[in-house]
Design a protein around this motif. Structure first.
Motif, short mmCIF file in Angstrom:
data_model
loop_
_atom_site.label_atom_id
_atom_site.label_comp_id
_atom_site.label_asym_id
_atom_site.label_seq_id
_atom_site.Cartn_x
_atom_site.Cartn_y
_atom_site.Cartn_z
N GLY B 78 -39.32 -46.14 -4.01
CA GLY B 78 -39.54 -45.58 -5.34
C GLY B 78 -40.55 -44.45 -5.38
O GLY B 78 -41.00 -44.06 -6.44
N ARG B 79 -40.93 -43.96 -4.20
CA ARG B 79 -41.90 -42.87 -4.16
C ARG B 79 -41.35 -41.78 -3.25
O ARG B 79 -41.62 -41.76 -2.05
N PRO B 80 -40.56 -40.86 -3.81
CA PRO B 80 -39.85 -39.90 -2.97
C PRO B 80 -40.75 -39.07 -2.05
O PRO B 80 -40.34 -38.67 -0.97
N GLN B 81 -42.00 -38.83 -2.46
CA GLN B 81 -42.87 -38.00 -1.62
C GLN B 81 -43.25 -38.68 -0.32
O GLN B 81 -43.52 -38.02 0.68
N THR B 82 -43.33 -40.03 -0.37
CA THR B 82 -43.75 -40.74 0.84
C THR B 82 -42.62 -41.57 1.45
O THR B 82 -42.81 -42.17 2.50
N ASP B 83 -41.47 -41.63 0.79
CA ASP B 83 -40.35 -42.38 1.35
C ASP B 83 -39.86 -41.73 2.64
O ASP B 83 -39.81 -40.51 2.75
N ALA B 84 -39.49 -42.58 3.59
CA ALA B 84 -38.97 -42.07 4.86
C ALA B 84 -37.54 -41.60 4.68
O ALA B 84 -36.77 -42.18 3.92
N GLN B 85 -37.20 -40.53 5.38
CA GLN B 85 -35.80 -40.09 5.43
C GLN B 85 -35.50 -39.70 6.87
O GLN B 85 -36.10 -38.79 7.40
N LYS B 152 -38.99 -30.90 10.57
CA LYS B 152 -39.42 -31.86 9.55
C LYS B 152 -38.62 -33.15 9.70
O LYS B 152 -38.17 -33.74 8.72
N ALA B 153 -38.43 -33.56 10.95
CA ALA B 153 -37.53 -34.68 11.21
C ALA B 153 -38.23 -36.02 11.05
O ALA B 153 -37.57 -37.05 10.97
N ARG B 154 -39.57 -36.01 11.03
CA ARG B 154 -40.25 -37.29 11.11
C ARG B 154 -40.85 -37.73 9.80
O ARG B 154 -41.23 -36.91 8.97
N SER B 155 -40.95 -39.03 9.62
CA SER B 155 -41.57 -39.62 8.45
C SER B 155 -42.66 -40.57 8.89
O SER B 155 -42.55 -41.22 9.93
N PHE B 156 -43.68 -40.62 8.08
CA PHE B 156 -44.78 -41.56 8.33
C PHE B 156 -44.57 -42.73 7.37
O PHE B 156 -44.17 -42.53 6.23
N ILE B 157 -44.81 -43.93 7.82
CA ILE B 157 -44.60 -45.07 6.94
C ILE B 157 -45.90 -45.32 6.18
O ILE B 157 -46.92 -45.68 6.76
N HIS B 158 -45.82 -45.10 4.89
CA HIS B 158 -47.02 -45.07 4.06
C HIS B 158 -47.39 -46.41 3.46
O HIS B 158 -48.39 -46.51 2.77
N GLU B 159 -46.55 -47.45 3.64
CA GLU B 159 -46.91 -48.74 3.04
C GLU B 159 -46.30 -49.89 3.83
O GLU B 159 -45.40 -49.68 4.65
N LYS B 172 -45.81 -50.09 8.85
CA LYS B 172 -46.85 -49.27 8.23
C LYS B 172 -47.76 -48.61 9.27
O LYS B 172 -48.16 -49.24 10.24
N GLY B 173 -48.07 -47.35 9.00
CA GLY B 173 -49.06 -46.67 9.83
C GLY B 173 -48.51 -46.05 11.09
O GLY B 173 -49.27 -45.56 11.92
N THR B 174 -47.19 -46.08 11.27
CA THR B 174 -46.61 -45.41 12.43
C THR B 174 -45.59 -44.37 11.96
O THR B 174 -45.19 -44.37 10.81
N VAL B 175 -45.21 -43.51 12.89
CA VAL B 175 -44.28 -42.43 12.58
C VAL B 175 -42.91 -42.82 13.12
O VAL B 175 -42.81 -43.54 14.11
N GLU B 176 -41.87 -42.37 12.42
CA GLU B 176 -40.53 -42.70 12.87
C GLU B 176 -39.60 -41.55 12.59
O GLU B 176 -39.93 -40.61 11.86
N SER B 177 -38.41 -41.62 13.19
CA SER B 177 -37.39 -40.61 12.93
C SER B 177 -36.07 -41.15 13.45
O SER B 177 -36.00 -42.26 13.98
N CYS B 178 -35.03 -40.35 13.28
CA CYS B 178 -33.69 -40.69 13.78
C CYS B 178 -33.78 -41.15 15.23
O CYS B 178 -34.43 -40.51 16.05
N THR B 179 -33.12 -42.28 15.54
CA THR B 179 -33.14 -42.79 16.91
C THR B 179 -31.82 -42.49 17.62
O THR B 179 -31.58 -43.00 18.70
N LEU B 180 -30.98 -41.69 16.99
CA LEU B 180 -29.62 -41.46 17.47
C LEU B 180 -28.90 -42.81 17.63
O LEU B 180 -28.10 -43.00 18.53
N CYS B 181 -29.23 -43.75 16.74
CA CYS B 181 -28.68 -45.11 16.77
C CYS B 181 -28.75 -45.68 18.19
O CYS B 181 -27.75 -46.14 18.74
#
Lengths: 415, 245, 158
Positions: B78-85, B152-159, B172-181
């Protein structure tokens, strides 16, 4: 020749000192509270997000780290450049450099997503990462300055203090190069990716470090009621002016080179013309209030005689430095990545739009807490170790110059 | 959590293989040997990649995005600015001509990824088969990789998160991105959630395959039809290639 | 200078000692986990002998973690997901350690681990328990918002 300088611990029982300690402790506690909040709820309670990933804590941290390397100026002038006038201040300069650096690092660590994994950062190194280099540069700096201080304080080791001073001086240049390179090596972002950021950060370290040091020296003299002559102050304020002008020069060259490249016109236009808060911070706060105004104050023939003006100018330089880092750190991230040059870009992930960032109270508390921690350490150390000189009166600093100024003054009075 | 190796158990005793029958032998209490029987990784000698034909990518279609986030348990909080994509649809308009197109952008799985260069703890890494991942066991959450990524491929998990997918740990507190499944690739599915969804919808804009295998569809098409990379000027040699931009 | 250092050292050790005392007095007595709360393992037998698992499960997980993560050499017998699927009850939760196979023992032995900050704490077949308002994907969320994120400021284009 110089009179023998005496150093003595402060008594540390005055209500003023205890009040200072208490105030700093409260601020440190607030900072820790902010860190706990962040650890519990995650970073979404801060203003940082997936677009602006580094925020206010990083500005505080970089400011402290850059100022730390600059706070060593006085010690370097005495040991490396042989300016005896700075010798009484060399110890304070070393201690301040260490505590500022520790304060900055504490902020950086507490802002990590996983501060509990600090030991991972100490055991897993990627030697291609500038962050990893910086871990060594920071710890090395603390170690070298500690040894340098020991050589200065311990009589038997005094003769080695010049060598330690040289090492510390070279190390602090490398350290600030490392700090600037954190941004300078980021090829992906238009606002960074410039080798000149390293010398720009070095210039900033000189000016910000000097400004902090002038303020600390004046505060210490006032707080301990030890004499502080105009002579040393005048020298420091002149140097501060030169350093501020140096920073302006590097800023000018940075923007000129970028303005020459067509591909960078958009990002330069953003910072310099259309960036809203960033444009305001750049022109009004960084260039105006933080550079031009202090320069006038520091070199004005009448105003610059006043201690209040010197203190105010130092304060303004710090405000300007803060604004400058805000523009570099936040402004550089707020400007969107240009993935497709020549295209308008939009998406649900804030591509192609200027990212918004509103600093939160949590970040401010963390930043101020770390800063307070730096000064708390300083206040404790000067109570237990002979860091502060008993006098910085003109006759103490440079009897020769003091005598000639005094005679010039009496001559003027007589005429 | 202890990171130390047990003195009882040397690393060499302990290499074991994927999907192999593992025979274990207890030599003494706490000392044992594990023998992998003919283990081969699915990663050897391969370089997995994607080819995206933007001319087939329908404007307004987000099948790949939905499928990816479904597959990997990426939910909005519910928080688009911090939601991971992990993947998003990007809409492009040519400033000079007004030509419009849309395309999915995710981690480009570079051969020379800036995120890996800048990571202080080697948590960002490239697998031997070219997939760029974050090792969340060593990620300290400094976000330097997010500063360095040109996509801009990476997202930080904010909660704090709950109910992650078993094959896609996130926290929470780590960075993630596409894992190519990567879980599907290792399972031998030979495709990713986004590609499956795109094919299912009949667009067939995305192709998954081994770039190193000259007989694979992706390699043949890349050779015959040509392609571009996003930010090709950086020479990162991404494994995600585009046609039509 | 010497006496100053000594006093600084004394101050530091006093602070440390005070912290230690505060931590210890904060500890409460821990009850051993009640076995009836824990679900039975669902397979016939564990992938390795019980005494070996008790002693070395962390080493097995740690070693093969890097193999699996970094090189894609996964060993289904020793996979973390496999442990959870077999041992943990579908109704267990990391928030109630007494119900959780791993956490009950870790809590009792006071061995901290952070596996479940990222890994799911429940078997693959456990029903979802997420709050309904949050259980939707990002594009679903954004489609409920008017036309996605609004630009904060337009970029000047020459």
């Amino acid at each position: 020749m110089t009179l023998k300088t005496h150093f003595r611990e402060i008594e540390g029982r005055s209500p003023r000192y205890l009040l200072l300690l208490g105030g700093l402790l409260v601020l440190v506690a607030l900072g820790l509270f902010a860190a706990v909040l962040k650890g519990t709820y995650g970073h979404h309670i801060t203003g940082m997000n997936n677009q602006v990933v580094w925020g206010l804590p990083h500005i505080f941290a970089i400011l402290l780290i850059v100022a730390a390397s600059g706070a060593l100026n006085a010690a370097s002038f005495s040991s490396v450049f042989g300016r005896v006038a700075y010798k009484p201040l060399a110890r304070l300069s070393g201690v301040l450099a260490m505590t500022l650096l520790i304060g900055g690092l504490v902020i950086l660590v507490l802002d990590l997503g996983r501060p509990d994994r600090l030991v991972v950062a100490m055991t897993h190194y990627n030697f291609k990462s500038i962050f990893a280099w910086n871990i060594f540069l920071y710890t090395g700096f603390l170690a070298i300055v500690a040894v340098y201080l020991w050589f200065m304080i311990e009589k038997r080791m005094n003769r080695y203090s010049t060598i330690a001073g040289y090492t510390a001086f070279i190390w602090r240049l490398v350290l600030t190069t490392g700090t600037g390179s954190i941004f300078g090596f980021l090829v992906a972002r238009e606002a960074y990716d410039a080798a000149i950021l390293a010398p720009l950060f070095i210039a900033m370290s000189f000016s910000l470090g000097m400004a902090v040091f002038i303020l600390v020296t004046m505060a210490m003299a006032a707080g301990t009621e030890r004499p502080l002559g105009d002579l040393i102050l005048r020298r420091m304020k002149n140097l501060l002016g030169i350093f501020v002008a140096g920073v302006l020069y590097f800023v000018l060259v940075y923007h000129l080179t970028n303005l020459y490249a067509t591909r960078l016109h958009d990002v330069q236009g953003f910072i310099l013309l259309s960036g809203g808060i960033y444009t305001f911070l750049f022109w009004v706060v960084q260039v105006g209030i933080g550079s031009i105004v202090p320069l006038v104050m520091l070199f004005h023939p009448v105003w610059s005689q006043s201690r209040r003006v010197i203190a105010a100018a130092s304060g303004l330089v710090l405000v300007g430095g803060f604004a400058q880092l805000y523009v570099i750190v936040i402004g550089g991230q707020a400007y969107p990545l240009e993935m497709f040059p020549g295209y308008e870009m939009s998406s649900t992930f804030y591509d192609g739009v200027v990212a918004s960032y509103t600093p939160s109270m949590v970040e401010l508390m963390l930043g101020i807490g770390g800063t307070a921690f730096a000064f708390l350490l300083l206040a404790v150390v000067i109570k237990f170790l002979p860091i502060l000189p008993t006098s910085l009166a003109d006759a103490q600093v440079d009897p020769h110059a003091a005598r000639s100024t005094a005679s010039a003054q009496s001559a003027a009075a007589g005429a | 959590m202890s990171e130390e190796n047990s003195p009882n158990l040397s690393r060499r005793q302990f290499i074991s293989g994927a999907a192999a029958v593992v025979a274990s032998l207890t030599v003494a209490p706490g000392v044992f040997l594990l023998k992998p029987a003919g283990a081969a990784s699915n990663a050897d000698g391969k370089r997995w990649g994607l080819l995206i034909d933007t001319s087939k990518c329908a404007d307004g279609c987000t099948a790949c995005v939905t499928a990816c986030h479904e597959e990997n348990g990426v939910h909005s909080l519910g928080r688009p600015q911090t939601d991971a994509q992990w993947i998003r649809k990007v809409h492009l308009t040519d400033r000079a001509t007004g030509h419009q197109q849309s395309l999915p952008v995710m981690c480009q799985h570079c051969e020379h990824p800036p995120c890996v260069d800048v990571c202080p703890t080697k948590a960002s890494f490239v697998r031997p088969d070219g997939i760029v991942l974050v090792d969340k066991h060593t990620c300290i959450g400094c976000r330097y990789c997010m500063m360095a990524c040109p996509y801009k491929a990476r997202s930080f998990i904010h909660e704090p998160l709950t109910d992650q997918k078993p094959h896609a740990p996130r926290g929470k507190g780590t960075v993630e991105s596409c894992t190519l499944c990567v879980h599907k690739v290792d399972r031998g599915d030979g495709t990713t959630a986004c590609v499956e969804a795109c094919n299912k919808d009949g667009h067939r804009a995305m192709t998954f395959g081994d770039l190193n295998d000259p007989d694979s569809e992706i390699a043949r098409r890349l050779k015959e039809q040509g392609s571009t990379a996003i930010r090709a000027d950086l020479r990162l040699n991404p494994a995600v290639r585009y046609q039509g931009i | 200078m010497g006496s100053g250092l000594v006093r600084l050292g004394l101050l530091a050790s006093a602070l440390l000692l005070a912290g230690l005392v505060a931590t210890l007095t904060g500890c409460s007595k821990v009850e051993p986990p009640a076995p009836e709360l824990l679900a039975q393992a669902r397979g016939d037998q564990c992938v390795e002998p019980t005494d070996l698992m008790r002693r070395d499960h962390m080493n097995i997980l740690m070693h093969e973690r890097d193999e699996a993560k970094r090189y894609g050499r996964r060993n289904p017998d020793h996979s973390f997901v496999g442990c959870i699927d077999c041992h943990v009850s579908p109704t267990a939760s990391r928030d109630e350690p007494a119900t959780h196979f791993c956490l009950a023992c870790h809590e009792f032995n006071a061995v901290r681990m952070d596996c479940f900050q990222c890994h799911t704490d429940r078997p693959s077949d456990a029903p979802p328990r997420q709050r309904a308002d949050l259980d939707r994907s990002i594009d679903q969320y954004l489609s409920t918002q008017a036309a996605g994120p609004t630009p904060v400021m337009e970029i000047a284009t020459p």
